[in-house]
Design a protein around this motif. Structure first.
Motif, short mmCIF file in Angstrom:
data_model
loop_
_atom_site.label_atom_id
_atom_site.label_comp_id
_atom_site.label_asym_id
_atom_site.label_seq_id
_atom_site.Cartn_x
_atom_site.Cartn_y
_atom_site.Cartn_z
N THR A 4 31.09 18.70 49.77
CA THR A 4 30.90 18.56 51.21
C THR A 4 32.24 18.61 51.91
O THR A 4 33.17 17.88 51.54
N ASN A 5 32.34 19.46 52.93
CA ASN A 5 33.54 19.54 53.75
C ASN A 5 33.54 18.34 54.69
O ASN A 5 32.62 18.17 55.48
N VAL A 6 34.58 17.51 54.61
CA VAL A 6 34.61 16.28 55.40
C VAL A 6 34.84 16.54 56.89
O VAL A 6 34.57 15.67 57.72
N PHE A 7 35.34 17.72 57.24
CA PHE A 7 35.59 18.03 58.65
C PHE A 7 34.37 18.61 59.33
O PHE A 7 34.06 18.28 60.47
N THR A 8 33.64 19.50 58.63
CA THR A 8 32.47 20.15 59.24
C THR A 8 31.15 19.55 58.76
O THR A 8 30.10 19.88 59.30
N LEU A 9 31.19 18.72 57.72
CA LEU A 9 30.01 18.11 57.10
C LEU A 9 29.04 19.15 56.55
O LEU A 9 27.85 18.90 56.44
N VAL A 10 29.55 20.33 56.21
CA VAL A 10 28.75 21.38 55.58
C VAL A 10 28.81 21.17 54.07
O VAL A 10 29.88 20.98 53.49
N THR A 11 27.65 21.20 53.42
CA THR A 11 27.56 21.00 51.98
C THR A 11 27.29 22.33 51.29
O THR A 11 26.40 23.07 51.71
N ASN A 12 28.05 22.62 50.24
CA ASN A 12 27.87 23.82 49.44
C ASN A 12 27.50 23.43 48.02
O ASN A 12 28.00 22.44 47.49
N TYR A 13 26.63 24.22 47.40
CA TYR A 13 26.22 24.01 46.02
C TYR A 13 26.68 25.20 45.19
O TYR A 13 26.62 26.34 45.65
N GLN A 14 27.13 24.93 43.96
CA GLN A 14 27.61 25.99 43.09
C GLN A 14 27.17 25.71 41.66
O GLN A 14 27.25 24.58 41.19
N ASN A 15 26.67 26.75 40.98
CA ASN A 15 26.32 26.61 39.57
C ASN A 15 27.58 26.66 38.72
O ASN A 15 28.46 27.48 38.94
N ILE A 16 27.65 25.78 37.74
CA ILE A 16 28.77 25.75 36.81
C ILE A 16 28.17 25.87 35.41
O ILE A 16 27.24 25.14 35.05
N ASP A 17 28.70 26.80 34.62
CA ASP A 17 28.13 27.08 33.30
C ASP A 17 28.21 25.89 32.37
O ASP A 17 27.20 25.45 31.82
N ARG A 18 29.41 25.33 32.18
CA ARG A 18 29.57 24.19 31.26
C ARG A 18 30.51 23.16 31.87
O ARG A 18 31.50 23.50 32.50
N VAL A 19 30.19 21.90 31.60
CA VAL A 19 31.02 20.78 32.07
C VAL A 19 31.20 19.82 30.90
O VAL A 19 30.24 19.50 30.20
N ARG A 20 32.43 19.35 30.71
CA ARG A 20 32.71 18.32 29.70
C ARG A 20 33.47 17.19 30.38
O ARG A 20 34.49 17.41 31.01
N SER A 21 32.95 15.98 30.25
CA SER A 21 33.60 14.79 30.80
C SER A 21 33.96 13.88 29.64
O SER A 21 33.14 13.64 28.76
N ARG A 22 35.18 13.38 29.65
CA ARG A 22 35.63 12.44 28.63
C ARG A 22 36.26 11.24 29.30
O ARG A 22 36.85 11.36 30.37
N GLY A 23 36.15 10.09 28.66
CA GLY A 23 36.76 8.91 29.26
C GLY A 23 36.92 7.77 28.29
O GLY A 23 36.40 7.79 27.18
N ILE A 24 37.66 6.80 28.74
CA ILE A 24 37.89 5.56 28.01
C ILE A 24 37.58 4.42 28.97
O ILE A 24 37.98 4.46 30.14
N GLU A 25 36.88 3.43 28.48
CA GLU A 25 36.52 2.28 29.31
C GLU A 25 36.97 1.01 28.60
O GLU A 25 36.69 0.81 27.42
N PHE A 26 37.69 0.18 29.32
CA PHE A 26 38.15 -1.10 28.80
C PHE A 26 37.55 -2.20 29.67
O PHE A 26 37.70 -2.18 30.89
#
Length: 61
Positions: A28-50
């Motif tokens: 979402t563009n914070v200035f115009t409040l226009v929201t765009n959607y986009q397809n993404i082929d692959r996503v990998r999220s990694r994390g550490i939680e303490f």
């Protein structure tokens, strides 16, 4: 996940990874409040939680 038990505290350390195919990203563009959607082929999220107890007052600058 690693967990250490102590009579005074419990500490937990977790490592995680998420793999996702065919994700849809929303931006979402914070200035115009226009929201765009986009397809993404692959996503990998990694994390550490303490997780542990905190005494006193914490603040971020």
């Amino acid at each position: 996940m690693f967990k250490r038990l102590n009579p005074q505290a419990t500490l937990t350390l977790s490592f995680w990874q998420n793999d996702m195919d065919d994700a849809i990203f929303r931006q979402t563009n914070v200035f115009t409040l226009v929201t765009n959607y986009q397809n993404i082929d692959r996503v990998r999220s990694r994390g550490i939680e303490f997780i542990g107890p905190c005494q006193g007052y914490w603040s971020l600058p």
